[in-house]
Design a protein around this motif. Structure first.
Motif, PDB file in Angstrom:
ATOM      1  N   MET A   1       0.847  -1.177   0.000  1.00  0.00           N
ATOM      2  CA  MET A   1       0.000   0.000   0.000  1.00  0.00           C
ATOM      3  C   MET A   1       0.894   1.243   0.000  1.00  0.00           C
ATOM      4  SD  MET A   1      -2.958   1.119   2.661  1.00  0.00           S
ATOM      5  CE  MET A   1      -4.158   0.088   1.882  1.00  0.00           C
ATOM      6  N   HIS A   2       0.582   2.173  -0.869  1.00  0.00           N
ATOM      7  CA  HIS A   2       1.341   3.422  -0.978  1.00  0.00           C
ATOM      8  C   HIS A   2       0.531   4.544  -0.352  1.00  0.00           C
ATOM      9  CE1 HIS A   2       2.598   7.034  -3.510  1.00  0.00           C
ATOM     10  NE2 HIS A   2       3.576   6.805  -2.681  1.00  0.00           N
ATOM     11  N   LEU A   3       1.120   5.243   0.615  1.00  0.00           N
ATOM     12  CA  LEU A   3       0.439   6.339   1.308  1.00  0.00           C
ATOM     13  C   LEU A   3       1.252   7.616   1.172  1.00  0.00           C
ATOM     14  CD1 LEU A   3      -0.397   4.288   4.468  1.00  0.00           C
ATOM     15  CD2 LEU A   3      -2.047   5.063   2.777  1.00  0.00           C
ATOM     16  N   THR A   4       0.561   8.734   1.034  1.00  0.00           N
ATOM     17  CA  THR A   4       1.220  10.040   0.992  1.00  0.00           C
ATOM     18  C   THR A   4       0.559  10.943   2.027  1.00  0.00           C
ATOM     19  OG1 THR A   4      -0.275  11.077  -0.597  1.00  0.00           O
ATOM     20  CG2 THR A   4       1.549   9.756  -1.515  1.00  0.00           C
ATOM     21  N   PRO A   5       1.200  12.037   2.402  1.00  0.00           N
ATOM     22  CA  PRO A   5       0.575  12.960   3.354  1.00  0.00           C
ATOM     23  C   PRO A   5      -0.771  13.490   2.863  1.00  0.00           C
ATOM     24  CG  PRO A   5       2.898  13.458   3.152  1.00  0.00           C
ATOM     25  CD  PRO A   5       2.577  12.429   2.091  1.00  0.00           C
ATOM     26  N   ASP A   6      -0.971  13.534   1.554  1.00  0.00           N
ATOM     27  CA  ASP A   6      -2.221  14.049   0.994  1.00  0.00           C
ATOM     28  C   ASP A   6      -3.393  13.079   1.098  1.00  0.00           C
ATOM     29  OD1 ASP A   6      -1.024  16.447   0.294  1.00  0.00           O
ATOM     30  OD2 ASP A   6      -0.454  15.705  -1.699  1.00  0.00           O
ATOM     31  N   ASN A   7      -3.109  11.793   1.428  1.00  0.00           N
ATOM     32  CA  ASN A   7      -4.234  10.863   1.482  1.00  0.00           C
ATOM     33  C   ASN A   7      -4.479  10.265   2.865  1.00  0.00           C
ATOM     34  OD1 ASN A   7      -2.314   8.803   1.563  1.00  0.00           O
ATOM     35  ND2 ASN A   7      -2.645   8.159  -0.547  1.00  0.00           N
ATOM     36  N   VAL A   8      -4.008  10.956   3.916  1.00  0.00           N
ATOM     37  CA  VAL A   8      -4.359  10.584   5.288  1.00  0.00           C
ATOM     38  C   VAL A   8      -4.812  11.844   6.023  1.00  0.00           C
ATOM     39  CG1 VAL A   8      -2.826   8.577   5.396  1.00  0.00           C
ATOM     40  CG2 VAL A   8      -1.977  10.790   6.131  1.00  0.00           C
ATOM     41  N   PRO A   9      -5.733  11.712   6.984  1.00  0.00           N
ATOM     42  CA  PRO A   9      -6.185  12.884   7.740  1.00  0.00           C
ATOM     43  C   PRO A   9      -5.073  13.454   8.613  1.00  0.00           C
ATOM     44  CG  PRO A   9      -7.434  10.901   8.366  1.00  0.00           C
ATOM     45  CD  PRO A   9      -6.408  10.493   7.374  1.00  0.00           C
ATOM     46  N   THR A  10      -5.283  14.660   9.104  1.00  0.00           N
ATOM     47  CA  THR A  10      -4.340  15.323  10.012  1.00  0.00           C
ATOM     48  C   THR A  10      -5.016  15.520  11.358  1.00  0.00           C
ATOM     49  OG1 THR A  10      -3.369  16.542   8.172  1.00  0.00           O
ATOM     50  CG2 THR A  10      -2.921  17.384  10.384  1.00  0.00           C
ATOM     51  N   MET A  11      -4.343  15.077  12.403  1.00  0.00           N
ATOM     52  CA  MET A  11      -4.786  15.363  13.765  1.00  0.00           C
ATOM     53  C   MET A  11      -4.029  16.612  14.209  1.00  0.00           C
ATOM     54  SD  MET A  11      -4.745  11.582  15.525  1.00  0.00           S
ATOM     55  CE  MET A  11      -5.999  11.815  16.777  1.00  0.00           C
ATOM     56  N   ALA A  12      -4.748  17.695  14.489  1.00  0.00           N
ATOM     57  CA  ALA A  12      -4.113  18.942  14.928  1.00  0.00           C
ATOM     58  C   ALA A  12      -4.466  19.194  16.389  1.00  0.00           C
ATOM     59  CB  ALA A  12      -4.575  20.108  14.060  1.00  0.00           C
ATOM     60  N   PHE A  13      -3.466  19.664  17.126  1.00  0.00           N
ATOM     61  CA  PHE A  13      -3.608  19.955  18.545  1.00  0.00           C
ATOM     62  C   PHE A  13      -3.011  21.326  18.811  1.00  0.00           C
ATOM     63  CE2 PHE A  13      -3.008  15.457  17.824  1.00  0.00           C
ATOM     64  CZ  PHE A  13      -4.052  14.876  18.516  1.00  0.00           C
ATOM     65  N   ASP A  14      -3.188  21.846  20.005  1.00  0.00           N
ATOM     66  CA  ASP A  14      -2.586  23.129  20.356  1.00  0.00           C
ATOM     67  C   ASP A  14      -1.058  23.090  20.240  1.00  0.00           C
ATOM     68  OD1 ASP A  14      -5.086  24.143  20.849  1.00  0.00           O
ATOM     69  OD2 ASP A  14      -4.955  23.885  23.029  1.00  0.00           O
ATOM     70  N   TRP A  15      -0.463  21.925  20.430  1.00  0.00           N
ATOM     71  CA  TRP A  15       1.000  21.796  20.433  1.00  0.00           C
ATOM     72  C   TRP A  15       1.582  21.441  19.066  1.00  0.00           C
ATOM     73  CZ3 TRP A  15       2.221  17.049  18.759  1.00  0.00           C
ATOM     74  CH2 TRP A  15       1.296  16.019  18.981  1.00  0.00           C
ATOM     75  N   GLY A  16       0.757  20.950  18.113  1.00  0.00           N
ATOM     76  CA  GLY A  16       1.289  20.536  16.815  1.00  0.00           C
ATOM     77  C   GLY A  16       0.315  19.664  16.066  1.00  0.00           C
ATOM     78  N   SER A  17       0.846  18.774  15.218  1.00  0.00           N
ATOM     79  CA  SER A  17      -0.025  17.935  14.394  1.00  0.00           C
ATOM     80  C   SER A  17       0.608  16.575  14.128  1.00  0.00           C
ATOM     81  CB  SER A  17      -0.344  18.633  13.074  1.00  0.00           C
ATOM     82  OG  SER A  17       0.844  18.883  12.364  1.00  0.00           O
ATOM     83  N   ILE A  18      -0.257  15.644  13.725  1.00  0.00           N
ATOM     84  CA  ILE A  18       0.186  14.275  13.448  1.00  0.00           C
ATOM     85  C   ILE A  18      -0.527  13.771  12.201  1.00  0.00           C
ATOM     86  CG2 ILE A  18       0.331  11.899  14.275  1.00  0.00           C
ATOM     87  CD1 ILE A  18      -0.007  12.963  17.117  1.00  0.00           C
ATOM     88  N   LYS A  19       0.211  13.060  11.370  1.00  0.00           N
ATOM     89  CA  LYS A  19      -0.361  12.287  10.269  1.00  0.00           C
ATOM     90  C   LYS A  19       0.042  10.836  10.514  1.00  0.00           C
ATOM     91  CE  LYS A  19      -1.082  15.445   6.480  1.00  0.00           C
ATOM     92  NZ  LYS A  19      -2.454  15.091   6.104  1.00  0.00           N
ATOM     93  N   TRP A  20      -0.949   9.997  10.822  1.00  0.00           N
ATOM     94  CA  TRP A  20      -0.686   8.571  10.999  1.00  0.00           C
ATOM     95  C   TRP A  20      -0.785   7.895   9.642  1.00  0.00           C
ATOM     96  CZ3 TRP A  20       1.638   7.891  15.239  1.00  0.00           C
ATOM     97  CH2 TRP A  20       1.248   8.520  16.412  1.00  0.00           C
ATOM     98  N   PHE A  21       0.306   7.321   9.177  1.00  0.00           N
ATOM     99  CA  PHE A  21       0.341   6.653   7.880  1.00  0.00           C
ATOM    100  C   PHE A  21      -0.057   5.188   7.980  1.00  0.00           C
ATOM    101  CE2 PHE A  21       3.224  10.263   7.409  1.00  0.00           C
ATOM    102  CZ  PHE A  21       2.630  10.875   6.325  1.00  0.00           C
ATOM    103  N   VAL A  22       0.412   4.532   9.041  1.00  0.00           N
ATOM    104  CA  VAL A  22       0.097   3.115   9.247  1.00  0.00           C
ATOM    105  C   VAL A  22      -0.438   2.966  10.669  1.00  0.00           C
ATOM    106  CG1 VAL A  22       1.027   0.771   9.397  1.00  0.00           C
ATOM    107  CG2 VAL A  22       1.893   2.350   7.645  1.00  0.00           C
ATOM    108  N   THR A  23      -1.625   2.395  10.781  1.00  0.00           N
ATOM    109  CA  THR A  23      -2.198   2.048  12.080  1.00  0.00           C
ATOM    110  C   THR A  23      -2.962   0.745  11.915  1.00  0.00           C
ATOM    111  OG1 THR A  23      -4.321   3.163  11.763  1.00  0.00           O
ATOM    112  CG2 THR A  23      -2.527   4.493  12.699  1.00  0.00           C
ATOM    113  N   PRO A  24      -3.080  -0.034  12.976  1.00  0.00           N
ATOM    114  CA  PRO A  24      -3.864  -1.263  12.873  1.00  0.00           C
ATOM    115  C   PRO A  24      -5.330  -1.013  12.509  1.00  0.00           C
ATOM    116  CG  PRO A  24      -2.457  -1.352  14.793  1.00  0.00           C
ATOM    117  CD  PRO A  24      -2.367   0.049  14.254  1.00  0.00           C
ATOM    118  N   SER A  25      -5.879   0.151  12.882  1.00  0.00           N
ATOM    119  CA  SER A  25      -7.283   0.413  12.570  1.00  0.00           C
ATOM    120  C   SER A  25      -7.495   0.879  11.126  1.00  0.00           C
ATOM    121  CB  SER A  25      -7.868   1.445  13.542  1.00  0.00           C
ATOM    122  OG  SER A  25      -7.189   2.673  13.440  1.00  0.00           O
TER     123      SER A  25
END
Length: 135
Positions: A1-25
């Motif tokens: 599976m090929h993933l890019t930052p453009d095809n996963v959601p962004t979790m944004a917080f007061d301190w920064g952000s996260i893009k999870w590329f691979v997760t069990p869910s």
């Protein structure tokens, strides 16, 4: 599976952000978690732990302070790696004016689900752009 930052959601917080590329869910059969974390200048994650997962942090760019197992803080910078055993308390803070970019893994995966309950979470769906400003 090929993933890019453009095809996963962004979790944004007061301190920064996260893009999870691979997760069990999100990836059938995945046993671990991998994502990119951006810690905003002068911000960070407060002391916390992941009771059932070890974490590995690799610093892509930037500089910060890291605490592991309630020990003395140490400097982390580009190219450094930090291993955090399961259940061990830790924190990460960006000490510069530039973003601190990290690759983070959890093994086994799933510890990222705890962030879904954070009161400051703003979820930006695929294609959305997170915006930050200082009050």
């Amino acid at each position: 599976m090929h993933l890019t930052p453009d095809n996963v959601p962004t979790m944004a917080f007061d301190w920064g952000s996260i893009k999870w590329f691979v997760t069990p869910s999100a990836i059938p059969g995945a046993a671990s978690t991998l994502g990119e974390v951006i810690v905003n200048p002068g911000r960070g994650h407060t002391r916390h732990n992941h009771p059932d997962a070890e974490e590995v942090i690799y610093v892509i760019s930037g500089e910060g302070r890291q605490m592991v197992d309630d020990g003395e803080e140490f400097t982390i910078k580009e190219g450094d790696t930090v291993h955090i055993p399961a259940g061990v308390y830790h924190s990460t803070f960006n000490t510069t004016w530039r973003p601190l970019r990290l690759i983070v893994t959890y093994s086994p995966g799933g510890a990222e689900k705890a962030l879904e309950g954070a009161p400051d979470l703003r979820l930006h769906q695929v294609g959305g752009v997170a915006q930050w400003w200082q009050a």
